[in-house]
Design an enzyme around this catalytic site. Structure first.
Site, PDB file in Angstrom:
ATOM      1  N   CYS A 455       0.830  -1.206   0.000  1.00  0.00           N
ATOM      2  CA  CYS A 455       0.000   0.000   0.000  1.00  0.00           C
ATOM      3  C   CYS A 455       0.863   1.254   0.000  1.00  0.00           C
ATOM      4  O   CYS A 455       0.416   2.314  -0.461  1.00  0.00           O
ATOM      5  CB  CYS A 455      -0.950  -0.007   1.195  1.00  0.00           C
ATOM      6  SG  CYS A 455      -0.128  -0.203   2.794  1.00  0.00           S
ATOM      7  N   HIS A 854      -1.305   1.185   7.539  1.00  0.00           N
ATOM      8  CA  HIS A 854      -1.806   1.121   6.172  1.00  0.00           C
ATOM      9  C   HIS A 854      -1.755   2.518   5.565  1.00  0.00           C
ATOM     10  O   HIS A 854      -1.917   3.517   6.261  1.00  0.00           O
ATOM     11  CB  HIS A 854      -3.246   0.579   6.182  1.00  0.00           C
ATOM     12  CG  HIS A 854      -3.895   0.563   4.831  1.00  0.00           C
ATOM     13  ND1 HIS A 854      -3.348  -0.099   3.759  1.00  0.00           N
ATOM     14  CD2 HIS A 854      -5.040   1.125   4.378  1.00  0.00           C
ATOM     15  CE1 HIS A 854      -4.145   0.053   2.719  1.00  0.00           C
ATOM     16  NE2 HIS A 854      -5.159   0.801   3.063  1.00  0.00           N
TER      17      HIS A 854
END
Length: 1036
Positions: A455, A854
């Site tokens: 990510c 994330h």
């Protein structure tokens, strides 16, 4: 003994007494018995099991058979032979019909008792034949379910051989087509559904064990539902088979059906109508997916007559299914597709429009948690249809009234939904039958598949892609024959712009761009990756330029040599990048700026200056006192030698704050850090400040809003970054003129601004006790527009040339850096200028440490000529240099008081790996208030009134969304990928997909994301289902 037991169980003695005597008789099974006695007991047990008038006698029969069969297995093997089993299956037992499920119960019990005996193999062969015969006779649901249960427990009884196995599957499909429910009460309906599930489950097992039987079974299924025989209506129980068909086969099967010349339009219409009827089956999964896929497939081959007929025939039935919560999700999906694709006439919509109000009231009254979400989707669908078919107030006013308290989608969103749903737009989008697998979201943007904690890369790539001028420059390059990283980036950008997939897997680019010290499959720092990527692209171009220049003469002499081929590629790449830009690289032109550092000795007033290139600025958090009472940073505990500074702490830093990091140098790749304790940090957006602009901003009311004392903005961090530092105490500066340590003032000025300003908000501080980098969760507000103070010199600088790379490496900390800060006498006369920038993208980090969490990003299309970015200087978040003493508390940030969502269309997008959704700047501002661990980390601002923007009026070809036409090889690659995707599905359908079909498996397409927005790097959770609460939820 058998006579005594038979008389006892049929006598009128009390039941407890009977049970005691039966138990004694059963215990006697352990004693030796003659063969005749055993056969008599077996015969008695058989009569009681098959003809017992009550449950007690049938139970006694089972106990007798089990006990005496276990202890006298040889005698039972002789009794339970082929003749007995065949007679039971073909003639029954006495008055008991051979189609009674009790026969199969008895046979299954007998098989369990002789499983270890040789004769069981003969019975298996017999049952293989009889099982095929029974399904050919179209057994009723109870008998068929009992047969399938027996075959599931004893798979040796399944017909063997491809022909017999295939015939069995096809006949079982036809048997299901004849199923009908025998009752209407809830208990009977539950039993019927369980029987159908038992049968379909056996088919699933056969398909999994013998994949070759799947496709012929599906052909048989289509033949059943496509039959024009009006005297026979296939059962909706066929819907139970759909969930066991691999979704990977959708593309292959739909293409086969829609392009098969042997399938007549009447048969296709009949089959499609019956598939839509399957939406009534309560436990059917994926029915809506197959129905929509077939509708899209027919649109792709332009069979519009079938689509029109089926829509008008079935739209009302599908609408009515919305009343039943159990089948509502699938019905709403099919209804939405039918209405949105039926765009040539309002006829279909007007068939259901009068019933909308009553349906909405039903949604609101059923009290189910899911009804609210469905109501939101349904309201958006109705708004789209009323927008498309305007001019019918008598029909629409009641609908508008019932939806008045619900949000209405923007006009642009409705246009996008309608344009993506039209039949004509699907003519080249057959792979999009599976929207989660290949179809773009409503935003028209493409996601990036998370390839295992990637990510950090996905969020950066999406932000760079949304930097419109940079994207257009990359896409316009002619890089044919060059295998550079820039070529791979161009390839990735081309696919993001033009692929039909919902999400693209950037595997090649990941391998090419990942820093060598990054551990695969582990979380990394997105800011570090961005710096490495830009530096690689820049250095690659510089290297190829040098190679092209050095080898040009040699390449002319050796036209067929390998060296000439390499040089030719280098020349192609260098010439493409250098076109019209002199010696600056593309990264320099887009992201490169210059920062001048000046150290002035407070004793002799001599100065040392150094000009450095940067691609990003790392902004540390300023102590609260620096916002309120001072504009000068005082550094007292650093070592200063010969004009260099190695900062170790900041006097104004309080507990929990992070010491100020010195500026980034050498393109933002090297940092003078807090003795290794600072590396990267993050900040967060806040909803306290916001700004938006219009083309006619001078006509709008402007109001001022103070940023709270405890809520610094990016403006404050930049001002703190540019504020002068007093070098004193242990941090004294070694002045060459004074030849001693002296107090000094260090200032930094931006002397050349970049087209795209990258700001990294430093948020991670090193905890020496725990040896981790902790995250600071203080609130920071994001200005939509800021003005950067740039001090351009009136005379050329004599300190450093304008080259990209200055020779300052990480090893320059200390004496080496001082040697490069040469005295220059006096400051140049500078002309401060405020350069307006507008926010283009925000990379958000979700989590509490740099080693986990994330990344996702917010972005919008911004170009240098965007009118939305034009703003009067007095209406912007201005960054005024501290020397001008304009950083006082009474100089507030300002806000244009118009809401983004109401005044302008949704132009912001949320990129979360595979998912791309619409959002707004308000969502960007409020993200931390909603999710405290989610904070802005990397910001990209686009300079306004830019003269370096890409010319979008090119006549070199058709433009899509302002992007240049792609090179032929890129277009061929995208076309090839679409074809390859179809081939992948066909290959998967013929091999692995067929073996993966099972009830317990869940289809997770290749584009499926492993991250939930926001703040997660784990598999997406969720789900639903459950039992029946009322009979009203069962729909047939």
């Amino acid at each position: 003994m058998d006579k005594i037991l038979e008389g006892l169980v049929s006598s009128s003695h009390p039941l407890p007494l009977k049970r005691v005597i039966v138990r004694r008789v059963v215990e006697l099974a352990e004693t030796p018995l003659s063969q005749a006695q055993c056969r008599a007991m077996f015969a008695l047990g058989t009569r009681l099991v098959l003809q017992g008038p009550d449950a007690f006698q049938r139970q006694v029969g089972r106990q007798v058979l089990e006990a005496y069969g276990r202890y006298h297995r040889t005698e039972f093997e002789a009794f339970f032979d082929k003749g007995l089993v065949l007679g039971l299956l073909q003639r029954g037992y006495g008055e008991l019909s051979c189609r009674d499920p009790a026969i199969l119960d008895y046979i299954q019990a007998g098989l369990r008792l002789i499983m270890s005996c040789p004769s069981v193999l003969e019975l298996f062969e017999l049952l293989q034949v009889e099982a095929l015969r029974m399904v050919c006779e179209r057994p009723a649901p109870p008998l068929c379910a009992r047969l399938c249960q027996l075959l599931g427990d004893f798979p040796q009884c399944l017909p063997r051989g491809r022909k017999l196995s295939l015939a069995f599957c096809q006949q079982l499909v036809r048997s299901i087509a004849h199923f009908q429910s025998q009752g209407n009460c809830e208990a009977e309906l539950r039993l019927y559904v369980s029987q159908v599930t038992q049968v379909s489950g056996l088919l699933r097992s056969v398909w999994k064990a013998e994949p070759d039987t799947l496709l012929p079974s599906l052909q048989e299924l289509f033949a059943v539902i496509a039959a024009a025989d009006t005297s026979f209506e296939p059962s909706v129980a066929l819907a139970s088979l759909v969930q066991h068909i691999p979704l990977q086969m959708i593309t292959v099967l739909i293409m086969s059906l829609t392009t098969d010349p042997n399938v007549k339009d009447a048969s296709m219409t009949q089959a499609l109508c019956r598939m839509i009827d399957w939406l009534s089956w309560p436990l059917a999964q994926n029915v809506e997916t197959w129905v929509i896929a077939l509708l899209k497939g027919l649109a792709a081959v332009q069979k519009f007559t079938i689509l029109i007929d089926v829509t008008l025939m079935k739209i009302e039935m599908v609408f009515n299914r919305l009343l039943f919560p159990l089948v509502r999700p699938g019905a709403l999906a099919v209804l939405s597709h039918m209405l949105l694709s039926f765009q040539h006439s309002p006829e279909a919509f007007h068939l259901i429009a009068p019933r909308v109000v009553s349906l909405v009231h039903s949604f609101r009254s059923d009290g189910l948690p899911s009804s609210t979400a469905f109501l939101m989707q349904f309201a958006e669908l109705m708004h789209c249809m009323m927008y498309h078919y305007s001019g019918f107030p008598e029909l629409y006013e009641p609908i508008m009234e019932v939806f008045k308290d619900m949000p209405k989608p923007s006009e642009e969103k409705m246009k996008l939904i309608l344009s993506q749903s039209a039949w004509t737009s699907q003519s080249n989008s057959l792979p999009s039958c599976l929207s989660r697998l290949s179809g773009k979201s409503e935003t028209g943007k493409t996601g990036l598949i998370n390839l295992g904690n990637t990510c950090y890369m996905n969020s950066v790539i999406q932000s760079l892609f949304m930097a419109s001028d940079f994207r257009r420059h990359v896409l316009s390059l002619n890089l044919n024959g060059c295998n550079s990283l820039m070529r791979k980036l161009q390839h990735l950008f081309a696919f993001l712009a033009h692929t039909q997939r919902e999400a693209y897997a950037p595997r090649i680019f990941l391998e090419a761009s990942r820093p060598p010290w990054f551990t695969p499959q582990s979380q990394q720092d997105c800011s570090e990756y961005l710096r490495f990527l830009l530096n690689r692209l820049h250095e690659e171009e510089r290297t190829l330029k040098a190679l092209s220049s050095a080898k040009s003469a040699e390449s002319r002499k050796n036209e067929e040599s390998q060296a000439q081929e390499t040089v030719h590629k280098a020349q192609v790449f260098a010439e493409a990048l250098c076109k019209g830009s002199e010696e600056r690289t593309l990264i320099e032109r887009m992201f490169g700026g210059k920062l001048k550092t000046t150290i002035c000795c407070l004793n002799c007033k001599s100065t040392s200056q150094k000009e450095e290139a940067f691609t990003d600025l790392s902004l540390a958090f300023c102590p609260p006192t620096s916002l309120e009472s001072t504009s000068v940073k005082c550094v007292e505990h650093s070592e200063v030698k010969d004009g260099s500074v190695v900062q170790t702490s900041t006097s104004a830093t309080s507990a929990g704050e992070t010491p100020l990091s010195s500026l980034e140098i050498n393109g933002g790749c090297n940092t003078i850090t807090n003795e290794g304790t600072l590396k990267d940090f993050s900040a967060e957006p806040n909803s306290e400040t916001k700004s938006e602009f219009d083309k006619d901003q001078d006509n709008r009311n402007v109001s001022s809003v103070l940023v709270g004392k405890n809520t610094p903005s990016v403006t404050d961090l930049l001002n703190y970054f540019l504020a002068p530092e007093i070098l004193s105490g242990d941090n004294k500066y070694h002045c060459e003129k004074c030849a001693s340590l002296q107090n000094a003032e260090k200032t930094m000025q931006i002397v050349e601004e970049p087209e795209y300003l990258i700001l990294t908000l430093l948020r991670f501080s090193y905890d020496p006790k725990c040896h981790i980098r902790r995250k600071i969760l203080d609130s920071v507000s994001l200005p939509l527009l800021l003005e950067l103070p740039v001090k351009r010199a009136t005379s050329p600088l004599a300190v450093v040339s304008g080259s990209w790379s200055v020779d300052v490496e990480i090893s320059d900390i200390g004496e080496n850096l001082a040697k490069k800060l040469k005295p220059s006498g006096a400051d140049e006369v500078s002309c401060p200028q405020l350069v307006p920038y507008v926010l283009s993208s925000v990379v958000v980090h979700s989590g509490v440490s740099s080693e986990s969490g994330h990344y996702y990003s917010y972005a919008r299309n911004v170009t240098g000529s965007d009118s939305s970015g034009q703003c009067h200087q007095s209406k912007a978040f201005s960054l005024i240099s501290p020397q001008n003493k304009l950083l006082a508390e009474e100089s507030p940030c300002t806000v244009i008081e118009n809401e983004l969502d109401t005044e302008m269309p949704k132009e912001w997008f949320l990129f979360n790996d595979s998912r791309v959704t619409f959002t707004s700047f308000q969502s960007v501002q409020k993200i931390t208030s909603r999710f405290p661990k989610d904070t802005a980390y990397v910001l990209i601002y686009k300079k306004q009134n830019s003269t370096c923007g890409y010319n979008t009026n090119s006549a070199n070809g058709l433009w899509v969304n302002g992007d240049p036409p792609l090179q032929k090889d890129l277009m061929d690659a995208i076309t090839k990928d679409n074809k390859l995707y179809l081939q992948e599905q066909e290959l998967s359908a013929r091999t692995q997909a067929l073996q993966a079909a099972s009830a317990s498996c869940s289809f997770r397409p290749n584009g499926f994301d492993d991250n939930d927005p926001p703040g997660s790097c784990g598999p997406a959770g969720g789900g639903g289902g459950g039992g029946f609460s009322t009979v009203g939820r069962l729909v047939f």
